[in-house]
Design an enzyme around this catalytic site. Structure first.
Site, PDB file in Angstrom:
ATOM      1  N   ASN A   1       0.760  -1.313   0.070  1.00 58.32           N
ATOM      2  CA  ASN A   1       0.054  -0.083  -0.048  1.00 58.32           C
ATOM      3  C   ASN A   1       0.837   1.363  -0.069  1.00 58.32           C
ATOM      4  O   ASN A   1       1.417   1.603   1.151  1.00 58.32           O
ATOM      5  CB  ASN A   1      -1.049  -0.020   1.274  1.00 58.32           C
ATOM      6  CG  ASN A   1      -1.683   1.045   1.302  1.00 58.32           C
ATOM      7  OD1 ASN A   1      -1.576   2.243   0.545  1.00 58.32           O
ATOM      8  ND2 ASN A   1      -3.009   0.918   1.996  1.00 58.32           N
TER       9      ASN A   1
ATOM     10  N   GLY B   1     -12.462   2.477   4.527  1.00 58.40           N
ATOM     11  CA  GLY B   1     -12.910   1.337   5.476  1.00 58.40           C
ATOM     12  C   GLY B   1     -14.050   2.067   6.398  1.00 58.40           C
ATOM     13  O   GLY B   1     -15.110   2.545   5.725  1.00 58.40           O
ATOM     14  N   TYR B   2     -13.963   1.977   7.723  1.00 57.20           N
ATOM     15  CA  TYR B   2     -15.051   2.156   8.387  1.00 57.20           C
ATOM     16  C   TYR B   2     -15.098   3.540   8.925  1.00 57.20           C
ATOM     17  O   TYR B   2     -15.886   3.979   9.811  1.00 57.20           O
ATOM     18  CB  TYR B   2     -14.973   1.155   9.908  1.00 57.20           C
ATOM     19  CG  TYR B   2     -15.028  -0.232   9.495  1.00 57.20           C
ATOM     20  CD1 TYR B   2     -16.255  -0.941   9.292  1.00 57.20           C
ATOM     21  CD2 TYR B   2     -13.927  -0.921   9.187  1.00 57.20           C
ATOM     22  CE1 TYR B   2     -16.721  -2.425   8.841  1.00 57.20           C
ATOM     23  CE2 TYR B   2     -14.097  -2.518   8.673  1.00 57.20           C
ATOM     24  CZ  TYR B   2     -15.412  -2.893   8.816  1.00 57.20           C
ATOM     25  OH  TYR B   2     -15.424  -4.366   8.356  1.00 57.20           O
TER      26      TYR B   2
ATOM     27  N   ARG C   1      -2.760   3.827  13.840  1.00 58.95           N
ATOM     28  CA  ARG C   1      -1.626   3.608  13.004  1.00 58.95           C
ATOM     29  C   ARG C   1      -0.496   4.769  13.318  1.00 58.95           C
ATOM     30  O   ARG C   1       0.604   4.471  13.317  1.00 58.95           O
ATOM     31  CB  ARG C   1      -1.954   3.851  11.399  1.00 58.95           C
ATOM     32  CG  ARG C   1      -1.154   2.957  10.433  1.00 58.95           C
ATOM     33  CD  ARG C   1      -1.465   3.123   9.209  1.00 58.95           C
ATOM     34  NE  ARG C   1      -2.905   3.470   8.646  1.00 58.95           N
ATOM     35  CZ  ARG C   1      -3.763   2.605   8.832  1.00 58.95           C
ATOM     36  NH1 ARG C   1      -3.846   1.473   9.295  1.00 58.95           N
ATOM     37  NH2 ARG C   1      -5.172   3.109   8.737  1.00 58.95           N
TER      38      ARG C   1
ATOM     39  N   ASP D   1      -0.734  -4.863  10.537  1.00 59.43           N
ATOM     40  CA  ASP D   1      -2.096  -5.331  10.266  1.00 59.43           C
ATOM     41  C   ASP D   1      -3.020  -4.535  11.417  1.00 59.43           C
ATOM     42  O   ASP D   1      -2.684  -4.249  12.499  1.00 59.43           O
ATOM     43  CB  ASP D   1      -2.183  -6.804  10.591  1.00 59.43           C
ATOM     44  CG  ASP D   1      -3.219  -7.390   9.966  1.00 59.43           C
ATOM     45  OD1 ASP D   1      -3.767  -6.997   8.870  1.00 59.43           O
ATOM     46  OD2 ASP D   1      -3.850  -8.400  10.654  1.00 59.43           O
TER      47      ASP D   1
HETATM   48  P1  IMP Z   1      -4.957  -2.903   7.255  1.00 62.51           P
HETATM   49  O1  IMP Z   1      -4.390  -4.064   7.831  1.00 62.51           O
HETATM   50  O2  IMP Z   1      -4.511  -1.595   7.715  1.00 62.51           O
HETATM   51  O3  IMP Z   1      -5.147  -3.045   5.783  1.00 62.51           O
HETATM   52  O4  IMP Z   1      -6.473  -2.585   7.620  1.00 62.51           O
HETATM   53  C1  IMP Z   1      -7.505  -3.695   7.385  1.00 62.51           C
HETATM   54  C2  IMP Z   1      -8.993  -3.303   7.371  1.00 62.51           C
HETATM   55  O5  IMP Z   1      -9.110  -2.870   8.635  1.00 62.51           O
HETATM   56  C3  IMP Z   1      -9.186  -2.406   6.378  1.00 62.51           C
HETATM   57  O6  IMP Z   1      -9.341  -2.891   5.088  1.00 62.51           O
HETATM   58  C4  IMP Z   1     -10.191  -1.609   7.026  1.00 62.51           C
HETATM   59  O7  IMP Z   1     -11.514  -2.234   6.761  1.00 62.51           O
HETATM   60  C5  IMP Z   1     -10.037  -1.566   8.689  1.00 62.51           C
HETATM   61  N1  IMP Z   1      -9.408  -0.373   8.965  1.00 62.51           N
HETATM   62  C6  IMP Z   1      -8.043  -0.303   9.309  1.00 62.51           C
HETATM   63  N2  IMP Z   1      -7.570   0.854   9.696  1.00 62.51           N
HETATM   64  C7  IMP Z   1      -8.591   1.686   9.411  1.00 62.51           C
HETATM   65  C8  IMP Z   1      -8.879   3.123   9.416  1.00 62.51           C
HETATM   66  O8  IMP Z   1      -7.871   4.029   9.775  1.00 62.51           O
HETATM   67  N3  IMP Z   1      -9.981   3.628   9.047  1.00 62.51           N
HETATM   68  C9  IMP Z   1     -11.187   2.643   8.628  1.00 62.51           C
HETATM   69  N4  IMP Z   1     -10.803   1.323   8.607  1.00 62.51           N
HETATM   70  C10 IMP Z   1      -9.821   0.869   9.035  1.00 62.51           C
END
Ligand code: IMP
Length: 190
Positions: A9, A148-149, A176, A68
């Protein structure tokens, strides 16, 4: 020092690179020419971040970290959690939000938190740091920033959803960002 971020990403890579001190050169998977998808088969954020970091460590022998993240909703016993991106089965955020609001329909407790876990492998040793942001799930999506959410999450002490905050504001309080701060401290103390 050089540090690989085991992520495809580029937005995340850019965001994290912009806050790291000059002493850390962040390399993305593109930078090192690794183009395969790494399957996330773990049942926790720790496991998934470890799978990604270890895959790249075995490939390169270099210092690396992987992240993650997920949304944990109290009234749903922590769901969607590690399955946040695939909650509705389509990989589509709008579907995930719809499913979550449906599941929460009759529940009064709206507490939830985002968590981000980083697995860091330095000189072959595994370490973890994590960041969380606590808040509530609202009834209707608001705002179209973020991903996302974000449109249904309001952090404690705030009125706007993550989808309504501008990205710089969200980044200052996000799970994050907190994990990145801990990563910087961790590396600074090596
Ligand atoms: P990732 O591991 O950071 O790619 O996050 C996995 C999933 O968690 C994403 O596809 C979102 O559905 C959700 N998610 C993680 N971080 C966020 C955020 O900051 N905002 C909204 N959704 C999040």
């Amino acid at each position: 020092m050089e540090l690989i971020f085991a992520s495809h990403n580029e937005n995340k890579v850019k965001e994290i690179r912009s806050v790291l001190p000059d002493s850390i050169q962040l390399l993305s998977l593109n930078d090192i020419g690794f183009h395969q998808e790494i399957e996330e088969t773990g049942s926790t954020l720790e496991e998934n971040s470890k799978i990604k970091a270890e895959t790249i460590y075995k490939e390169t022998g270099k210092n690396v970290f992987a992240d993650d993240s997920g949304l944990f909703v109290e009234a749903l016993n922590g769901d969607p959690g590690v399955f946040s991106s695939r909650y509705a089965g389509t990989g589509n955020s709008e579907d995930n939000i719809k499913k979550l609001l449906n599941e929460l329909n009759s529940k009064e407790i709206r507490k939830a938190y985002f968590q981000s876990v980083f697995c860091i492998i330095i000189d072959g040793e595994i370490h973890y740091v994590s960041g969380e942001v606590h808040g509530e799930i609202i009834n209707e999506p608001r705002g179209n920033q973020g991903f996302g959410y974000d449109p249904i999450f309001v952090a404690d002490g705030h009125e706007k959803t993550f989808g309504e905050l501008d990205p710089a504001q969200k980044n200052q309080i996000s799970h994050r960002f907190k994990a990145v701060q801990k990563l910087i401290n961790f590396i600074g103390n090596l």
